[in-house]
Design a protein around this motif. Structure first.
Motif, mmCIF file in Angstrom:
data_model
loop_
_atom_site.group_PDB
_atom_site.id
_atom_site.type_symbol
_atom_site.label_atom_id
_atom_site.label_comp_id
_atom_site.label_asym_id
_atom_site.label_seq_id
_atom_site.Cartn_x
_atom_site.Cartn_y
_atom_site.Cartn_z
ATOM 1 N N TYR A 106 -5.943 12.484 0.677
ATOM 2 C CA TYR A 106 -7.070 11.564 0.539
ATOM 3 C C TYR A 106 -7.249 11.353 -1.033
ATOM 4 O O TYR A 106 -7.084 12.203 -1.804
ATOM 5 N N GLY A 107 -7.542 10.044 -1.466
ATOM 6 C CA GLY A 107 -7.950 9.669 -2.825
ATOM 7 C C GLY A 107 -7.362 8.164 -3.077
ATOM 8 O O GLY A 107 -6.520 7.549 -2.517
ATOM 9 N N ARG A 108 -7.866 7.664 -4.390
ATOM 10 C CA ARG A 108 -7.475 6.690 -4.661
ATOM 11 C C ARG A 108 -5.961 6.628 -5.655
ATOM 12 O O ARG A 108 -5.975 7.533 -6.329
ATOM 13 N N GLN A 109 -5.141 5.960 -5.320
ATOM 14 C CA GLN A 109 -3.817 5.767 -5.892
ATOM 15 C C GLN A 109 -2.969 4.776 -5.528
ATOM 16 O O GLN A 109 -3.398 4.002 -4.614
ATOM 17 N N THR A 110 -1.792 4.521 -6.133
ATOM 18 C CA THR A 110 -0.665 3.473 -5.840
ATOM 19 C C THR A 110 0.404 4.387 -5.495
ATOM 20 O O THR A 110 0.895 5.052 -5.985
ATOM 21 N N LEU A 111 0.878 3.840 -4.275
ATOM 22 C CA LEU A 111 2.050 4.366 -3.616
ATOM 23 C C LEU A 111 3.451 3.403 -3.801
ATOM 24 O O LEU A 111 3.061 2.017 -3.152
ATOM 25 N N THR A 112 4.489 3.826 -3.857
ATOM 26 C CA THR A 112 5.798 2.876 -3.553
ATOM 27 C C THR A 112 6.876 3.613 -2.881
ATOM 28 O O THR A 112 7.098 4.874 -3.346
ATOM 29 N N PHE A 113 7.149 2.893 -1.808
ATOM 30 C CA PHE A 113 8.160 3.308 -0.961
ATOM 31 C C PHE A 113 9.337 2.504 -1.110
ATOM 32 O O PHE A 113 9.254 1.419 -1.014
ATOM 33 N N LYS A 123 -7.614 2.317 -2.334
ATOM 34 C CA LYS A 123 -8.651 1.906 -3.122
ATOM 35 C C LYS A 123 -9.909 2.782 -3.220
ATOM 36 O O LYS A 123 -10.899 2.570 -4.082
ATOM 37 N N ASN A 124 -10.068 3.512 -2.147
ATOM 38 C CA ASN A 124 -11.310 4.358 -1.881
ATOM 39 C C ASN A 124 -11.098 5.906 -2.240
ATOM 40 O O ASN A 124 -9.806 6.378 -1.640
ATOM 41 N N ASN A 125 -12.097 6.542 -2.136
ATOM 42 C CA ASN A 125 -11.979 8.082 -2.180
ATOM 43 C C ASN A 125 -11.646 8.484 -0.707
ATOM 44 O O ASN A 125 -11.004 9.671 -0.649
ATOM 45 N N ASP A 126 -11.828 7.750 0.218
ATOM 46 C CA ASP A 126 -11.669 8.140 1.681
ATOM 47 C C ASP A 126 -10.194 7.397 2.114
ATOM 48 O O ASP A 126 -9.908 7.785 3.168
ATOM 49 N N SER A 127 -9.613 6.759 1.286
ATOM 50 C CA SER A 127 -8.194 6.406 1.413
ATOM 51 C C SER A 127 -7.341 7.410 1.920
ATOM 52 O O SER A 127 -7.562 8.597 1.250
ATOM 53 N N ARG A 128 -6.703 7.241 2.708
ATOM 54 C CA ARG A 128 -5.557 8.466 3.534
ATOM 55 C C ARG A 128 -3.907 7.942 3.361
ATOM 56 O O ARG A 128 -3.888 6.780 3.756
ATOM 57 N N TRP A 129 -3.071 8.862 2.918
ATOM 58 C CA TRP A 129 -1.650 8.740 3.323
ATOM 59 C C TRP A 129 -1.302 9.849 3.896
ATOM 60 O O TRP A 129 -1.492 10.824 3.442
ATOM 61 N N ILE A 130 -0.510 9.509 4.951
ATOM 62 C CA ILE A 130 0.233 10.717 5.506
ATOM 63 C C ILE A 130 1.774 10.506 5.444
ATOM 64 O O ILE A 130 2.168 9.526 6.176
ATOM 65 N N ILE A 131 2.426 11.575 5.344
ATOM 66 C CA ILE A 131 3.908 11.718 5.784
ATOM 67 C C ILE A 131 4.257 12.692 6.335
ATOM 68 O O ILE A 131 4.028 13.731 6.054
ATOM 69 N N ALA A 132 5.483 12.382 7.347
ATOM 70 C CA ALA A 132 5.794 13.512 7.962
ATOM 71 C C ALA A 132 7.279 13.042 8.545
ATOM 72 O O ALA A 132 7.644 11.773 8.744
ATOM 73 N N ILE A 145 1.853 6.786 7.175
ATOM 74 C CA ILE A 145 0.578 6.319 7.830
ATOM 75 C C ILE A 145 -0.113 6.028 6.791
ATOM 76 O O ILE A 145 -0.578 6.929 5.991
ATOM 77 N N LEU A 146 -0.882 4.814 6.426
ATOM 78 C CA LEU A 146 -1.742 4.475 5.415
ATOM 79 C C LEU A 146 -3.137 3.893 6.068
ATOM 80 O O LEU A 146 -3.086 3.181 6.769
ATOM 81 N N GLU A 147 -4.213 4.441 5.506
ATOM 82 C CA GLU A 147 -5.340 4.007 5.896
ATOM 83 C C GLU A 147 -6.245 3.835 4.456
ATOM 84 O O GLU A 147 -6.099 4.298 3.527
ATOM 85 N N GLY A 148 -7.229 2.719 4.575
ATOM 86 C CA GLY A 148 -7.873 2.233 3.406
ATOM 87 C C GLY A 148 -7.084 1.660 2.444
ATOM 88 O O GLY A 148 -7.496 1.920 1.253
ATOM 89 N N TYR A 149 -6.269 0.840 2.467
ATOM 90 C CA TYR A 149 -5.129 0.240 1.922
ATOM 91 C C TYR A 149 -5.451 -1.149 1.548
ATOM 92 O O TYR A 149 -6.370 -1.620 2.260
ATOM 93 N N GLU A 150 -4.909 -1.801 0.535
ATOM 94 C CA GLU A 150 -4.974 -3.089 -0.083
ATOM 95 C C GLU A 150 -3.527 -3.486 -0.138
ATOM 96 O O GLU A 150 -2.886 -3.003 -1.112
ATOM 97 N N LEU A 151 -3.015 -4.421 0.391
ATOM 98 C CA LEU A 151 -1.869 -5.027 0.215
ATOM 99 C C LEU A 151 -1.622 -6.010 -1.005
ATOM 100 O O LEU A 151 -2.690 -6.586 -1.441
ATOM 101 N N PRO A 152 -0.553 -6.060 -1.311
ATOM 102 C CA PRO A 152 -0.324 -7.276 -2.667
ATOM 103 C C PRO A 152 -0.599 -8.678 -2.252
ATOM 104 O O PRO A 152 -0.704 -8.963 -0.834
ATOM 105 N N PRO A 153 -1.011 -9.617 -2.966
ATOM 106 C CA PRO A 153 -1.377 -10.886 -2.668
ATOM 107 C C PRO A 153 -0.240 -11.341 -1.787
ATOM 108 O O PRO A 153 -0.484 -12.199 -0.744
ATOM 109 N N ASN A 154 1.052 -11.373 -2.083
ATOM 110 C CA ASN A 154 2.291 -12.139 -1.471
ATOM 111 C C ASN A 154 2.236 -11.573 0.180
ATOM 112 O O ASN A 154 2.555 -12.237 0.969
ATOM 113 N N LEU A 155 2.157 -10.240 0.077
ATOM 114 C CA LEU A 155 2.376 -9.572 1.569
ATOM 115 C C LEU A 155 0.822 -10.145 2.424
ATOM 116 O O LEU A 155 1.075 -10.093 3.678
ATOM 117 N N LYS A 156 -0.079 -10.238 1.779
ATOM 118 C CA LYS A 156 -1.286 -10.902 2.408
ATOM 119 C C LYS A 156 -1.061 -12.117 2.989
ATOM 120 O O LYS A 156 -1.408 -12.314 4.143
#
Length: 425
Positions: A111-118, A141-150, A220-231
């Motif tokens: 949980y937390g704000r950060q930028t991820l690249t896969f 973007k948010n403190n409640d944003s979440r990412w999970i990998i498995a 799995i990503l929650e509370g994310y924001e996509l780049p403008p081109n993907l939006k």
């Protein structure tokens, strides 16, 4: 009338206080006059008798030694505690490795704000249009944003090397580690990192090193924001919709930066073999070490509950040892485990103890150690005097007894000689 009666009640109280102060003043003046008179007599005797001078010097020396055996001094302590949950602040000037070689991870949640690249081949259930990508960068973007990998297929990964491995997680200066615990039923390690906001995070940022294994993984990503081109490509999808993709990575390594405030849940495929696992690095300089669980109430009713998370432990200082039982509080000079915890300066070793919790072996310096089931009323303590760092405890007790008895005899001898000299003169 009521106000007059209140004034009459307060006025006699004020008179009593003033009378008491005047009495105390008179008593102190009388004590000073008597003390001065006695001192003059002693000095007069000393000037005429060399033996009295030697006795007075011996008296002064024994008095200093006696007080040194009573007055508290600061001493080094050491101990070990097994607790269900603990927290501390990393107190060194350079970054240091905190966790390493946690293998066999079946799920890592953050949980937390950060930028991820896969990077890799994508198969996204949520947005199939992303499947043509070979690299995906997403902001949380948010403190409640979440990412999970498995691992994509946990049942097919019988080999532990095919699971995720946390290779390294360092701590930057003044990073606070809280809620550090291990759930034996879920085989899950939990902790939260809070970095100092005053630091330059670009130059002092925690970086996580992960080995993703040889199999595809699920993200799995929650509370994310996509780049403008993907939006634009996805017609501005709802950013609250969880994004789930299967990724066949090009690179087995994933090294994301860790946000200033982030929480980890690391779930293992099976219980670790505690004899061989060395997850935690040793000798961590610390401050504000606490074995507490704080339950904060709402804004309207400030009734915070403080619970000790200690399961068992021992602590010793100046040759004295105390056992710490379950749910007891460990405190320092003041009985306040939150604001002024025991001054633990170094955690020498951290280890998971089966079916109990996390064991911390530590050392530090303090004047007093207090232990009790209630933080306001500690029932046992360890305290050392100035001499404890020089002499053994038994020697100090013997020296104190001898000094106290000798001082009393010398004072009696001096006053008897003073009275004889006064009668002769």
């Amino acid at each position: 009338m009521a106000s007059r009666q209140k004034t009459k009640r307060k006025f006699p109280n004020f008179i009593k206080i003033r009378q008491w102060l005047n009495f105390l003043k008179t008593y102190l003046v009388a004590f000073f006059v008597v003390s001065t008179s006695v001192l003059k007599r002693l000095l007069r005797i000393i000037s005429n008798h060399k033996n009295s001078l030697l006795v007075l010097l011996l008296l002064l020396l024994l008095t200093i030694v006696t007080f040194a055996a009573i007055v508290p001094g600061t001493h080094t302590f050491e101990g070990n505690i097994i607790s269900k949950k603990m927290s501390f602040t990393y107190n060194e000037e350079e970054s240091k490795l905190f966790l390493q070689n946690i293998s066999g991870i079946k799920e890592l949640e953050n949980y937390g704000r950060q930028t991820l690249t896969f990077t890799g081949d994508f198969n996204c259930k949520t947005w199939p249009k992303l499947n043509h990508l070979h690299s995906l960068t997403i902001d949380l973007k948010n403190n409640d944003s979440r990412w999970i990998i498995a691992p994509n297929n946990l049942h097919a990964t019988s080999d532990k090397n095919n699971l995720i491995t946390l290779e390294e997680l360092p701590l930057q200066p003044n990073t606070k580690v809280t809620e550090l615990s291990y759930d034996f039923l879920r085989t899950q390690l939990t902790f939260k990192l809070q970095s100092n906001s005053k630091l330059n995070l670009k130059n002092n940022q925690n970086r996580l090193k992960l080995d993703l294994g040889k199999q595809p993984f699920r993200v799995i990503l929650e509370g994310y924001e996509l780049p403008p081109n993907l939006k634009k490509l996805l017609n501005q999808p709802d950013k609250q919709t969880p994004l789930e993709c299967n990724v066949k990575p090009y690179n087995q390594q994933l090294n994301p930066n860790i946000a200033p405030n982030t929480k980890f849940y690391i779930t293992l495929a099976e219980a670790p073999k505690y004899e061989s696992e060395q997850w935690f690095r040793e000798k961590i300089e610390t401050k504000e070490v606490k074995f507490l669980n704080l339950d904060i109430s709402g804004k309207d009713f400030k009734q915070d509950l403080i619970n000790s998370t200690i399961v068992e432990g021992k602590i010793r200082m100046v040759g004295q040892e105390q056992e710490i039982k379950k749910n007891e509080f460990l405190m320092g000079d003041k009985p306040d485990p939150i604001k002024t915890p025991l001054n633990i300066k170094e955690i020498r070793h951290l280890e998971i103890v089966p079916k109990k919790g996390i064991e911390a072996r530590f050392s530090g310096k303090t004047k007093k150690i207090q232990i009790g089931i209630d933080p306001d009323f500690p029932v046992s303590q360890i305290q050392g005097s100035w001499l404890d760092g020089v002499l053994p405890r038994d020697a100090i007790i013997a020296l104190f007894s001898f000094g106290a008895a000798t001082v009393a005899n010398l004072l009696s001898w001096l006053f008897s000689n003073a009275s004889k000299s006064a009668s002769k003169s």
